[in-house]
Design a protein around this motif. Sequence first.
Motif, PDB file in Angstrom:
ATOM      1  N   TRP A 106       0.953  -1.032   0.325  1.00 16.58           N
ATOM      2  CA  TRP A 106      -0.183   0.352   0.011  1.00 16.58           C
ATOM      3  C   TRP A 106       1.078   1.134   0.349  1.00 16.58           C
ATOM      4  O   TRP A 106       0.318   2.142  -0.769  1.00 16.58           O
ATOM      5  N   LEU A 107       1.769   1.030   0.266  1.00 14.54           N
ATOM      6  CA  LEU A 107       2.244   2.696   0.781  1.00 14.54           C
ATOM      7  C   LEU A 107       3.851   2.857  -0.587  1.00 14.54           C
ATOM      8  O   LEU A 107       3.801   3.468  -0.926  1.00 14.54           O
ATOM      9  N   ALA A 108       3.926   1.821  -1.112  1.00 15.67           N
ATOM     10  CA  ALA A 108       4.574   1.293  -2.458  1.00 15.67           C
ATOM     11  C   ALA A 108       3.786   2.244  -3.408  1.00 15.67           C
ATOM     12  O   ALA A 108       3.737   2.764  -3.920  1.00 15.67           O
ATOM     13  N   LEU A 109       2.209   1.768  -3.645  1.00 18.37           N
ATOM     14  CA  LEU A 109       1.476   2.069  -4.161  1.00 18.37           C
ATOM     15  C   LEU A 109       1.237   3.810  -4.000  1.00 18.37           C
ATOM     16  O   LEU A 109       0.537   4.100  -5.356  1.00 18.37           O
ATOM     17  N   VAL A 110       0.837   4.042  -2.780  1.00 21.29           N
ATOM     18  CA  VAL A 110       0.447   5.486  -2.871  1.00 21.29           C
ATOM     19  C   VAL A 110       1.909   6.064  -3.563  1.00 21.29           C
ATOM     20  O   VAL A 110       1.430   7.134  -4.343  1.00 21.29           O
ATOM     21  N   GLY A 111       3.058   5.770  -3.503  1.00 23.02           N
ATOM     22  CA  GLY A 111       4.264   6.204  -3.906  1.00 23.02           C
ATOM     23  C   GLY A 111       4.411   6.559  -5.401  1.00 23.02           C
ATOM     24  O   GLY A 111       4.616   6.950  -6.164  1.00 23.02           O
ATOM     25  N   VAL A 112       3.994   5.013  -5.973  1.00 24.53           N
ATOM     26  CA  VAL A 112       3.780   4.900  -7.463  1.00 24.53           C
ATOM     27  C   VAL A 112       3.258   6.112  -7.644  1.00 24.53           C
ATOM     28  O   VAL A 112       2.919   6.634  -9.208  1.00 24.53           O
ATOM     29  N   MET A 113       1.706   5.919  -7.596  1.00 20.42           N
ATOM     30  CA  MET A 113       0.248   6.674  -7.727  1.00 20.42           C
ATOM     31  C   MET A 113       0.756   7.902  -8.078  1.00 20.42           C
ATOM     32  O   MET A 113       1.198   9.026  -8.661  1.00 20.42           O
ATOM     33  N   VAL A 114       1.216   8.542  -6.285  1.00 21.15           N
ATOM     34  CA  VAL A 114       2.209  10.280  -6.392  1.00 21.15           C
ATOM     35  C   VAL A 114       3.231  10.188  -7.865  1.00 21.15           C
ATOM     36  O   VAL A 114       2.688  11.522  -8.259  1.00 21.15           O
ATOM     37  N   TRP A 115       3.977   9.620  -7.615  1.00 16.73           N
ATOM     38  CA  TRP A 115       5.163   9.522  -8.712  1.00 16.73           C
ATOM     39  C   TRP A 115       4.306  10.011 -10.316  1.00 16.73           C
ATOM     40  O   TRP A 115       4.854  10.792 -11.353  1.00 16.73           O
ATOM     41  N   GLN A 116       3.579   8.833 -10.513  1.00 17.33           N
ATOM     42  CA  GLN A 116       2.822   8.885 -11.837  1.00 17.33           C
ATOM     43  C   GLN A 116       1.923  10.426 -12.321  1.00 17.33           C
ATOM     44  O   GLN A 116       1.859  10.985 -13.909  1.00 17.33           O
ATOM     45  N   TRP A 117       1.476  10.427 -11.248  1.00 12.92           N
ATOM     46  CA  TRP A 117       0.449  11.328 -11.698  1.00 12.92           C
ATOM     47  C   TRP A 117       1.344  13.170 -11.713  1.00 12.92           C
ATOM     48  O   TRP A 117       1.211  13.827 -12.234  1.00 12.92           O
ATOM     49  N   TRP A 118       2.341  13.045 -10.706  1.00 12.49           N
ATOM     50  CA  TRP A 118       3.406  14.543 -10.718  1.00 12.49           C
ATOM     51  C   TRP A 118       3.802  14.551 -12.482  1.00 12.49           C
ATOM     52  O   TRP A 118       4.068  15.185 -13.444  1.00 12.49           O
ATOM     53  N   LYS A 119       4.481  12.378 -12.840  1.00 13.46           N
ATOM     54  CA  LYS A 119       4.906  12.951 -14.465  1.00 13.46           C
ATOM     55  C   LYS A 119       3.667  13.290 -15.485  1.00 13.46           C
ATOM     56  O   LYS A 119       4.084  13.435 -16.354  1.00 13.46           O
ATOM     57  N   ALA A 120       2.918  12.735 -14.806  1.00 13.99           N
ATOM     58  CA  ALA A 120       1.669  13.242 -15.955  1.00 13.99           C
ATOM     59  C   ALA A 120       1.201  15.422 -15.986  1.00 13.99           C
ATOM     60  O   ALA A 120       0.669  15.752 -16.736  1.00 13.99           O
ATOM     61  N   ARG A 121       2.073  16.108 -15.324  1.00 13.24           N
ATOM     62  CA  ARG A 121       1.737  17.176 -14.690  1.00 13.24           C
ATOM     63  C   ARG A 121       1.748  17.424 -16.257  1.00 13.24           C
ATOM     64  O   ARG A 121       0.964  19.785 -15.988  1.00 13.24           O
ATOM     65  N   HIS A 122       2.248  17.433 -17.555  1.00 14.35           N
ATOM     66  CA  HIS A 122       1.913  18.580 -18.727  1.00 14.35           C
ATOM     67  C   HIS A 122       0.944  18.205 -18.720  1.00 14.35           C
ATOM     68  O   HIS A 122       1.097  18.579 -20.354  1.00 14.35           O
ATOM     69  N   GLY A 123       0.155  17.063 -18.901  1.00  5.32           N
ATOM     70  CA  GLY A 123      -1.352  17.214 -19.801  1.00  5.32           C
ATOM     71  C   GLY A 123      -1.042  16.003 -21.467  1.00  5.32           C
ATOM     72  O   GLY A 123      -0.157  15.349 -21.321  1.00  5.32           O
ATOM     73  N   GLY A 124      -1.643  15.880 -21.940  1.00  9.60           N
ATOM     74  CA  GLY A 124      -1.856  15.292 -22.961  1.00  9.60           C
ATOM     75  C   GLY A 124      -2.053  13.967 -22.879  1.00  9.60           C
ATOM     76  O   GLY A 124      -2.240  13.209 -22.291  1.00  9.60           O
ATOM     77  N   ARG A 125      -1.401  13.520 -23.840  1.00  4.91           N
ATOM     78  CA  ARG A 125      -1.042  12.207 -23.958  1.00  4.91           C
ATOM     79  C   ARG A 125      -0.009  11.299 -23.089  1.00  4.91           C
ATOM     80  O   ARG A 125      -0.601  10.749 -22.459  1.00  4.91           O
ATOM     81  N   GLU A 126       0.284  12.469 -22.425  1.00  2.99           N
ATOM     82  CA  GLU A 126       1.493  11.738 -21.515  1.00  2.99           C
ATOM     83  C   GLU A 126       1.099  11.532 -19.841  1.00  2.99           C
ATOM     84  O   GLU A 126       1.270  10.170 -19.528  1.00  2.99           O
ATOM     85  N   ALA A 127      -0.167  12.278 -19.822  1.00  2.00           N
ATOM     86  CA  ALA A 127      -0.944  12.253 -18.755  1.00  2.00           C
ATOM     87  C   ALA A 127      -1.822  10.590 -18.727  1.00  2.00           C
ATOM     88  O   ALA A 127      -2.273  10.104 -18.308  1.00  2.00           O
ATOM     89  N   ILE A 128      -2.522  10.406 -19.814  1.00  2.00           N
ATOM     90  CA  ILE A 128      -3.547   9.571 -20.159  1.00  2.00           C
ATOM     91  C   ILE A 128      -2.800   8.405 -19.981  1.00  2.00           C
ATOM     92  O   ILE A 128      -2.962   7.279 -18.944  1.00  2.00           O
TER      93      ILE A 128
END
Length: 535
Positions: A395-417
């Motif tokens: 669960w802790l690792a998953l939260v970290g992955v979710m936050v990291w992926q969300w931050w990597k998506a900050r430029h929107g567009g196809r990358e966010a999807i």
Amino acid sequence: MATTTDSAPSAETPAEETAAARHARAGEMSQFPYRTIAMGVVGSVVLMLASLGAGGILVRDPIIGTGPLSWMRYGHGHALATAVLYVGFGLVVWAWVRLGRYALAGRIGARPIVIAAFAWMAPLLIAPPLFTRDVFSYLGQGAQLLHGLDPYDYGPAALDVLPDVVQNVHWLWQTTPAPYGPLYLLVAKHTVAITGNNMIAGVILTRVIMLAGLAGLLWALPKLVRHLGGRLPVTMWLTVASPMMVIHLVGGPHNDLLMLAFLTIGVWAALERKHALAIALVTVGMLIKPTAAVALPFLVWVWANRLPGEESLFRRFVKAVVPSLAIFGVVFTVGTWVSLGSFNLGWVTGLQAPQLIANWLNFPTGLGEIAHTLVNLVVDVPSSPFVTVARGAAWLALVGVMVWQWWKARHGGREAIMRMGITLLAVAIFAPPTLPWYLTWGFVILSAFPWRRVHLAVMVAVSMFLVLVYYPTGEQSLYDWWFIIGVIAASLYGAASLLKPDPLGLIEAWRRHPVTEHRAEERRAEETPTSHATS
């Protein structure tokens, strides 16, 4: 458009594949795969017939019951029905892989693939549930809501009416609260209101309702492909015609299909700059299955990056997140109130019920079981502490992955999807439990992106494996180790078959067999005209 029957496609160079892909996109097809589709239909019919004895059968079946065909459900009869069912599954997968080779070679467009998918689904609409019994839980929880019991407080066992509905719910879910969103419980309620105590009608009507979700996918996927750069025939093959869709989501059936429809249409709306609609649609999907909520933070980034002006990313994010929260709040509140007649958040605690499932298909659970097995060689200890610790760490690792992926998506567009699809997969793999059809959450989104051939071969193996790790009755086969070895071998062979027809050379070896060659020579001799002297 030619309409010749199909034959095994030959390998092509990347440049030839690119040209073929352009032709397929333009709707130009060199052939229509009649024989491949027919093979899948035969397999699906075999699945349907064998499932009468080997599928998720009813406790009291009004069709077979104790009649002359009841032998299919006991002893050797059941074993025979199960073996025949796997033959049907093999034919469907064989047809699907052949169809995939055509799509990759650019020899067919999306239309034959969709036709094939519907042809393979049709027999399963009237079959008993396959590889799952979840539909009986849907009907049981709908019956609770229909008769005034809160599905978030009680299990179906508390219901004293509709005995056939209640007794067919799996024993594990008889006393557990519903983990589904209130909107789907409303759908299940009206399903039971129509079909009553008739379980066969309830299962069939549930499947028909799921086809509405499939229609939503068919509408959204071509539009997503145009935004995300994939190839429509490959996307349709990977998503709509796959065993995960045909056998799990429709043959199951599973309400994930309805959620995926709202999710994919919502993603399309976000890419079309209809951001308020996107948030609303995905929130509706969350009211069917809560997992859709994972997508919402990524859609906020898409919105923020489409705002005009030269403001900082933080200010644009604030401007996007405020209306997003407002839309979410309104849709969630109204949807919950309409579904349940009150603002009931019981589904939040209901999400704990599926965590009762513990098997190694869930990655952290598997790690915990491995650790327990090793320690148990030295000292006799229970497995639960190991599994609990591994799940907590996951669960802790998953939260970290979710936050990291969300931050990597900050430029929107196809990358966010793309990051959204990866996160949905991560949730399915790391959050307990991991059930096979859960992986469709991310696969459907990612299917609209470009895929390399070798990665599609991996998907063939994964799709086959995820169907076969449960028995046709709906019970897991994960600890039947000899069976799992066979499943892995079959899945790897299916993957190799996408890259090369007959990868082990079995058919070619049979053709070269001395007996076969001798018979071929005999036939040639018989067909060769000879002259005889007359006396």
